[in-house]
Design a protein around this motif. Structure first.
Motif, PDB file in Angstrom:
ATOM      1  N   VAL A  11      -7.070  10.634  -1.619  1.00 46.86           N
ATOM      2  CA  VAL A  11      -5.559  10.997  -1.060  1.00 46.86           C
ATOM      3  C   VAL A  11      -5.993  11.976   0.200  1.00 46.86           C
ATOM      4  N   ASN A  12      -5.142  11.676   1.149  1.00 45.95           N
ATOM      5  CA  ASN A  12      -5.098  12.667   2.477  1.00 45.95           C
ATOM      6  C   ASN A  12      -3.859  12.402   3.084  1.00 45.95           C
ATOM      7  N   ARG A  13      -3.490  13.225   4.133  1.00 43.68           N
ATOM      8  CA  ARG A  13      -2.231  13.415   4.720  1.00 43.68           C
ATOM      9  C   ARG A  13      -1.865  11.986   5.271  1.00 43.68           C
ATOM     10  N   ASP A  14      -2.827  11.324   5.906  1.00 45.20           N
ATOM     11  CA  ASP A  14      -2.397  10.097   6.722  1.00 45.20           C
ATOM     12  C   ASP A  14      -2.135   9.065   5.715  1.00 45.20           C
ATOM     13  N   GLU A  15      -2.815   8.860   4.355  1.00 44.04           N
ATOM     14  CA  GLU A  15      -2.532   8.049   3.528  1.00 44.04           C
ATOM     15  C   GLU A  15      -1.107   8.251   3.122  1.00 44.04           C
ATOM     16  N   VAL A  16      -0.615   9.476   2.632  1.00 43.63           N
ATOM     17  CA  VAL A  16       0.411   9.713   2.045  1.00 43.63           C
ATOM     18  C   VAL A  16       1.878   9.149   3.201  1.00 43.63           C
ATOM     19  N   MET A  17       1.385   9.414   4.545  1.00 48.20           N
ATOM     20  CA  MET A  17       2.251   9.275   5.583  1.00 48.20           C
ATOM     21  C   MET A  17       2.446   7.410   5.494  1.00 48.20           C
ATOM     22  N   ALA A  18       1.425   6.926   5.566  1.00 45.24           N
ATOM     23  CA  ALA A  18       1.467   5.508   5.788  1.00 45.24           C
ATOM     24  C   ALA A  18       2.063   4.942   4.582  1.00 45.24           C
ATOM     25  N   LEU A  19       1.828   5.521   3.247  1.00 44.43           N
ATOM     26  CA  LEU A  19       2.460   5.003   2.010  1.00 44.43           C
ATOM     27  C   LEU A  19       3.752   5.098   1.977  1.00 44.43           C
ATOM     28  N   ALA A  20       4.282   6.127   2.596  1.00 43.93           N
ATOM     29  CA  ALA A  20       5.734   6.630   2.637  1.00 43.93           C
ATOM     30  C   ALA A  20       6.518   5.806   3.674  1.00 43.93           C
ATOM     31  N   MET A  21       5.671   5.092   4.644  1.00 47.40           N
ATOM     32  CA  MET A  21       6.644   4.324   5.614  1.00 47.40           C
ATOM     33  C   MET A  21       6.583   3.001   4.983  1.00 47.40           C
ATOM     34  N   LEU A  22       5.582   2.553   4.296  1.00 43.64           N
ATOM     35  CA  LEU A  22       5.734   1.249   3.618  1.00 43.64           C
ATOM     36  C   LEU A  22       6.694   1.239   2.641  1.00 43.64           C
ATOM     37  N   GLN A  23       6.812   2.597   1.909  1.00 40.95           N
ATOM     38  CA  GLN A  23       7.697   2.573   0.726  1.00 40.95           C
ATOM     39  C   GLN A  23       9.393   2.495   1.514  1.00 40.95           C
ATOM     40  N   THR A  24       9.535   2.926   2.717  1.00 42.70           N
ATOM     41  CA  THR A  24      10.640   2.764   3.315  1.00 42.70           C
ATOM     42  C   THR A  24      11.143   1.338   3.465  1.00 42.70           C
ATOM     43  N   TRP A  25      10.191   0.281   3.997  1.00 41.97           N
ATOM     44  CA  TRP A  25      10.431  -0.920   4.398  1.00 41.97           C
ATOM     45  C   TRP A  25      10.609  -1.694   3.029  1.00 41.97           C
ATOM     46  N   LYS A  26       9.677  -1.378   1.916  1.00 36.47           N
ATOM     47  CA  LYS A  26       9.949  -1.896   0.535  1.00 36.47           C
ATOM     48  C   LYS A  26      11.443  -1.647   0.110  1.00 36.47           C
ATOM     49  N   ASN A  27      11.743  -0.600  -0.026  1.00 41.12           N
ATOM     50  CA  ASN A  27      13.104  -0.038  -0.425  1.00 41.12           C
ATOM     51  C   ASN A  27      14.299  -0.869  -0.012  1.00 41.12           C
ATOM     52  N   ALA A  28      13.974  -1.012   1.532  1.00 40.25           N
ATOM     53  CA  ALA A  28      15.143  -1.750   2.424  1.00 40.25           C
ATOM     54  C   ALA A  28      14.952  -3.231   2.000  1.00 40.25           C
ATOM     55  N   LEU A  29      13.929  -3.717   2.000  1.00 36.70           N
ATOM     56  CA  LEU A  29      13.691  -4.974   1.807  1.00 36.70           C
ATOM     57  C   LEU A  29      14.433  -5.609   0.384  1.00 36.70           C
ATOM     58  N   VAL A  30      14.124  -4.878  -0.763  1.00 35.35           N
ATOM     59  CA  VAL A  30      14.625  -5.474  -1.916  1.00 35.35           C
ATOM     60  C   VAL A  30      16.219  -4.735  -1.994  1.00 35.35           C
ATOM     61  N   ASP A  31      16.473  -4.000  -1.080  1.00 33.17           N
ATOM     62  CA  ASP A  31      17.942  -3.792  -0.831  1.00 33.17           C
ATOM     63  C   ASP A  31      18.489  -2.543  -1.679  1.00 33.17           C
ATOM     64  N   LEU A  32      17.451  -1.616  -1.867  1.00 28.90           N
ATOM     65  CA  LEU A  32      17.870  -0.433  -2.795  1.00 28.90           C
ATOM     66  C   LEU A  32      18.328   0.908  -1.874  1.00 28.90           C
ATOM     67  N   PRO A  33      19.305   1.443  -2.449  1.00 32.27           N
ATOM     68  CA  PRO A  33      19.973   2.487  -1.627  1.00 32.27           C
ATOM     69  C   PRO A  33      18.846   3.821  -1.603  1.00 32.27           C
TER      70      PRO A  33
END
Ligand code: NAD
Length: 428
Positions: A91-113
């Motif tokens: 785990v490192n700062r870059d990893e959590v930043m990249a995973l957080a970004m992926l999570q934004t796209w994922k949540n939007a794709l499956v249309d969660l609020p």
């Protein structure tokens, strides 16, 4: 020497990890093709907030060890931040930043609020006793407390964490606010406000998406030969649910060992064996296989369910599967993605394929806020509805734009987030 005003405004370029760069490349490529307002590109390229915390913990031998933890909150235009917490040495700062970004796209794709977030602690969870893990979890919860909450940011399990960790998280937060705050975390044990079906949800979502994709090829799960890398929560439940539907699971692996059997592996027995031994080595006389060999083994569908960057440009030319279904986050590097595409391999992208976990987390959050709990059938039916609708949207976009599934998925997700930003406008 006097400082020029521009010197203060020019950001110092940061050197980021390969994984961070990969996540940004996927985003940049699609964003620039979409003819969106360039203003939001810079905003969406960076997290809204990243908190780094230092967690001193008394170990069982009486010594004190200090662990580093992070919580990255990428974007909350569509709702509260939401994303898992990982315990791993890498785990490192870059990893959590990249995973957080992926999570934004994922949540939007499956249309969660929800918006996207991710957290983690640099530690080896296998080397911590239960008491040490509990004290670490409680300290980390207290440290990130100023930025989390049922309507602010709702963590969940990820690699190296489970329902027990979420129970400690819930209890620590609840003790500090003075009431039982069920909505602060998802992936809790069912007996204390978790949702039935959350533990298997990511695997079930992978199965739903794969089944829908195979149907577009006039194929079905029964008889499909599958290889799965990673045999933790996601890998195991994916293997089990596919096996139950007649798939032939020819290969499975964990970090240090793997097995191959062209006749099909007994997934339940392998799960019990892995739980007992912490390894798949010597399981049932099946042939030993390395992780790299698994990725190139003879199968129809390859399911990376371990960690990021496992399918890179060196491995990609050797992939024999015709379909790669990304159960892990970020398992395929952009260079590998291109090679797979050129070789005619279909990639079902992570932000679609593994969105079942956050979808049932959403159901759990809704149930907790309502104090009204659903049965397993309702959870499974609602999950299937969300996953199939999301697959149809991605499939439709891919057809319409004549593009691959990842580009289609990113296009839908980014347009939803950009729309929310545009409608909300700027503050102040
Ligand atoms: P886990 O800790 O339960 O299991 C991880 C598995 O991968 C273990 O079997 C481990 O031995 C293996 N592994 C670790 N590094 C490896 C490597 N380099 N090569 C091969 N195997 C390796 O984790 P999990 O919850 O199953 O998560 C797996 C992946 O799925 C992660 O990318 C995670 O972010 C993603 N994911 C998890 C969830 C969830 O609900 N848990 C949801 C969406 C996505």
């Amino acid at each position: 020497m006097t400082e020029k005003p521009t010197d203060r405004l020019t950001p110092v370029p940061e050197k980021h990890s390969k994984f961070w760069q990969n996540a940004h490349l996927y985003f940049d490529r699609v964003y620039t093709q979409m003819n969106l307002d360039p203003v939001w590109r810079a905003f969406l390229s960076a997290p809204k907030r990243v908190l780094t915390v230092s967690c001193p913990v008394r170990m069982d031998d009486g010594s004190i060890q200090v662990f580093t933890g992070y919580r990255a909150q990428h974007n909350n235009a569509r709702g509260p931040f939401k994303g898992g917490i990982r315990y791993d040495m890498h785990v490192n700062r870059d990893e959590v930043m990249a995973l957080a970004m992926l999570q934004t796209w994922k949540n939007a794709l499956v249309d969660l609020p929800y918006g996207g977030a991710k957290g983690g602690i640099v530690c080896d969870p296998k080397k911590l006793s239960s008491g040490e893990k509990e004290r670490l979890t409680r300290r980390y919860t207290a440290e990130i407390m100023p930025i989390i909450g049922p309507v602010q940011d709702i963590p969940a399990p990820d690699a190296g964490t489970d329902a027990q960790v979420m129970a400690w998280f819930l209890d620590t937060y609840s003790m500090m606010v003075g009431y039982q705050a069920l909505g602060v975390v998802t992936g809790k044990p069912v007996s204390i406000g978790g949702s039935v079906g959350r533990e298997e949800a990511t695997g079930r979502g992978v199965m739903n998406v794969l089944r829908k994709f195979l149907a577009t090829q006039n194929k079905q799960i029964a008889g499909t030969r599958v290889a799965i890398q990673g045999f933790g929560n996601v890998g195991y439940h994916t293997a089990r649910l596919l096996h139950e539907r007649g798939a032939i699971v020819v290969a499975i692996s964990e970090r240090a060992s793997g097995v191959f059997d062209e006749r099909g592996i007994d997934v339940l027995a392998a799960g019990a064996y892995y739980k007992e031994n912490g390894s798949l080595a010597d399981f049932n006389d099946a042939d030993a296989i390395s992780n790299d060999e698994l990725l190139g083994c003879d199968c129809d569908v390859l399911i990376p369910a371990a960690m990021e960057n496992t399918i890179d440009a060196d491995i990609a030319p050797h992939v024999r599967a015709r379909v790669v279904c990304e159960a892990a986050n970020g398992p395929t590097t952009p260079a590998a993605d291109e090679i797979l595409r050129d070789n005619g391999v279909t990639v079902l992208p992570d932000i679609l394929a593994n969105a079942g976990g956050v979808t049932v987390s959403y159901f759990e959050w809704v149930q907790g806020l309502d104090n009204f709990f659903w049965d397993a059938k309702r959870v499974q039916d609602e999950l299937q509805r969300v996953m199939e609708k999301s697959f149809d949207a991605v499939n439709g976009k891919a057809d319409e734009a004549d593009c691959d599934y990842r580009t289609a998925a990113y296009t839908i997700a980014i347009s939803r987030v950009a729309e929310a930003l545009r409608l909300k406008g700027l503050f102040p």
